[in-house]
Design a protein around this motif. Structure first.
Motif, PDB file in Angstrom:
ATOM      1  N   GLN A   1      10.488 -11.421 -10.458  1.00 26.77           N
ATOM      2  CA  GLN A   1       9.047 -10.738 -10.377  1.00 26.77           C
ATOM      3  C   GLN A   1       8.771  -9.772  -9.028  1.00 26.77           C
ATOM      4  N   ILE A   2       9.468  -9.984  -8.099  1.00 27.06           N
ATOM      5  CA  ILE A   2       9.347  -9.407  -6.775  1.00 27.06           C
ATOM      6  C   ILE A   2       9.940  -7.909  -7.033  1.00 27.06           C
ATOM      7  N   PHE A   3       8.955  -6.950  -7.117  1.00 27.55           N
ATOM      8  CA  PHE A   3       9.333  -5.462  -7.427  1.00 27.55           C
ATOM      9  C   PHE A   3       9.454  -4.632  -5.886  1.00 27.55           C
ATOM     10  N   ASN A   4       8.484  -5.327  -4.737  1.00 27.10           N
ATOM     11  CA  ASN A   4       8.555  -4.789  -3.519  1.00 27.10           C
ATOM     12  C   ASN A   4       8.567  -5.953  -2.728  1.00 27.10           C
ATOM     13  N   PRO A   5       9.354  -5.953  -1.791  1.00 25.41           N
ATOM     14  CA  PRO A   5       9.483  -7.278  -0.925  1.00 25.41           C
ATOM     15  C   PRO A   5       8.312  -7.152   0.268  1.00 25.41           C
ATOM     16  N   ASN A   6       7.590  -6.092   0.273  1.00 27.70           N
ATOM     17  CA  ASN A   6       6.455  -6.144   1.231  1.00 27.70           C
ATOM     18  C   ASN A   6       5.165  -6.343   0.430  1.00 27.70           C
ATOM     19  N   ILE A   7       5.229  -6.550  -0.870  1.00 22.95           N
ATOM     20  CA  ILE A   7       3.831  -6.844  -1.777  1.00 22.95           C
ATOM     21  C   ILE A   7       4.087  -8.396  -2.452  1.00 22.95           C
ATOM     22  N   SER A   8       3.560  -9.200  -2.125  1.00 25.50           N
ATOM     23  CA  SER A   8       3.501 -10.465  -2.717  1.00 25.50           C
ATOM     24  C   SER A   8       2.626 -10.443  -3.682  1.00 25.50           C
ATOM     25  N   TRP A   9       2.886  -9.716  -4.607  1.00 25.76           N
ATOM     26  CA  TRP A   9       1.687  -9.714  -5.783  1.00 25.76           C
ATOM     27  C   TRP A   9       2.642  -9.226  -6.987  1.00 25.76           C
ATOM     28  N   GLN A  10       1.957  -9.610  -8.109  1.00 25.42           N
ATOM     29  CA  GLN A  10       2.645  -9.176  -9.443  1.00 25.42           C
ATOM     30  C   GLN A  10       1.253  -8.977 -10.487  1.00 25.42           C
ATOM     31  N   PRO A  11       1.595  -7.858 -11.388  1.00 26.06           N
ATOM     32  CA  PRO A  11       0.516  -7.637 -12.318  1.00 26.06           C
ATOM     33  C   PRO A  11       0.549  -8.809 -13.464  1.00 26.06           C
ATOM     34  N   ILE A  12      -1.026  -9.282 -13.387  1.00 24.33           N
ATOM     35  CA  ILE A  12      -1.516 -10.087 -14.688  1.00 24.33           C
ATOM     36  C   ILE A  12      -2.611  -9.346 -15.303  1.00 24.33           C
ATOM     37  N   PRO A  13      -2.507  -9.411 -16.837  1.00 25.64           N
ATOM     38  CA  PRO A  13      -3.732  -9.125 -17.473  1.00 25.64           C
ATOM     39  C   PRO A  13      -4.879  -9.554 -17.177  1.00 25.64           C
ATOM     40  N   VAL A  14      -6.001  -8.847 -17.153  1.00 27.93           N
ATOM     41  CA  VAL A  14      -7.467  -9.283 -17.218  1.00 27.93           C
ATOM     42  C   VAL A  14      -8.084  -8.774 -18.255  1.00 27.93           C
ATOM     43  N   HIS A  15      -8.507  -9.541 -19.213  1.00 33.81           N
ATOM     44  CA  HIS A  15      -9.054  -8.947 -20.525  1.00 33.81           C
ATOM     45  C   HIS A  15     -10.707  -8.765 -20.320  1.00 33.81           C
TER      46      HIS A  15
END
Length: 328
Positions: A30-44
């Motif tokens: 899930q880590i797409f950038n080691p400098n960004i501790s975040w992943q996209p999650i939908p918010v409806h």
């Protein structure tokens, strides 16, 4: 496993995203950038004009407005206004707001509270005692929205709508045949949302929910296979959420009992219940019909009297104009 629903306001959308960033940091692939501790999650969300679940008070609802007007004439509301009239006038004069009422004073307090939280200098007239009194009146204003009197019917028209939605999700999760895979449902909304919900549950503490408050419902399956519901309220960041108990049950409330206790505040047809019942106008209708009936009766009597007089005249006499004299 998670579904997030927010109202269409920047602050509630941002709150949802910030919470999700903390709850679900990326791991492994899930880590797409080691400098960004975040992943996209939908918010409806839905458009504000279509919001019928999370933004309270729910409108348009004529019956709710009628109940509010009746509450404004209640002894408690009238006495509260009378007791604080001079103070409200002072606030109106100092702020330049023409009409500062028990319902609208929250906006004054909210503005001053935000300024205070951001270390801004408050106006000289805003003393600690003034802030305390504004807070008390603001809390009363929140209670006015969904309570003071007729709170059960108000709940059916307001917080009961959201509670009914939550009940359906709890029931679905307890139904093994429903193939419910969701483990967490999150609603990101407003302080009035929490007040409406807690009033419907009869657990509101009559204090405006502070920032980042959270009402939690947890569903458990007991050893005997039955399900129970536990509620918690988090209104202080430095402490663990404290348990809430719905009146008539223990903290760990059997799901079926929970559903029974909340049934009275769940609307069966919200749009229909929001209509102003015609029986409210029965007195006016009866008066109107009585007046119309009386007029009709008088007309009938008058008509019969005229017909009777015409028929009672002697047939040998009739009026003849003296045309010769008129011409002369």
């Amino acid at each position: 496993q998670i579904f997030v629903r927010s109202t269409d306001y920047d602050r509630t959308l941002m709150s949802a995203e910030a919470n999700l960033a903390g709850m679900y940091p990326p791991e492994g692939a899930q880590i797409f950038n080691p400098n960004i501790s975040w992943q996209p999650i939908p918010v409806h969300t839905v458009a504000r004009s279509d919001e019928r679940l999370l933004k309270f008070p729910l409108t348009p609802c004529p019956r709710y407005e009628q109940l509010q007007n009746e509450t404004r004439h209640s002894a408690l509301y009238v006495n509260k206004t009378r007791e604080n009239w001079q103070f409200l006038q002072m606030v109106a004069n100092e702020t330049g707001i023409r009409d500062v009422s028990l319902e609208g004073v929250w906006s004054v307090y909210d503005t001053l509270f935000c300024e205070q939280a951001h270390k801004m200098d408050l106006p000289e007239w805003v003393t600690p005692d003034v802030m305390t009194r504004l807070k008390q009146l603001k809390d009363f204003g929140f209670e006015f929205l969904f309570g003071i009197q007729d709170w059960v019917e108000k709940a059916r028209l307001q917080g009961g709508v959201l509670l009914g939605h939550i009940r359906k999700n709890l029931t679905k999760a307890a139904d093994g045949s429903a193939h419910q895979n969701l483990k967490l449902l999150v609603y990101s909304a407003h302080d009035t949302t929490l007040v409406a919900l807690q009033m419907a549950l009869d657990v509101y503490n009559k204090i405006q929910p502070p920032y980042a408050s959270c009402h939690l419902f947890e569903l458990y399956q007991e050893d005997d296979g039955n399900y129970s519901v536990e509620m918690f309220y988090r209104n202080e960041s430095g402490k663990e959420p404290f348990p809430l108990t719905i009146p008539g049950c223990q903290h760990s409330c059997p799901l079926q009992r929970f559903l029974e206790l909340t049934d009275p505040v769940i609307p069966q047809d919200w749009e229909q219940e929001c209509q102003v019942a015609t029986i409210v106008h029965d007195t006016e209708l009866f008066v109107g019909l009585a007046v119309c009936g009386s007029i009709l009766l008088l007309l009938i009597i008058l008509l019969l009297t005229v017909l009777f007089r015409i028929q009672s005249q002697h047939p040998g006499y009739r009026h003849v104009s003296n045309e010769g004299e008129e011409q002369a």
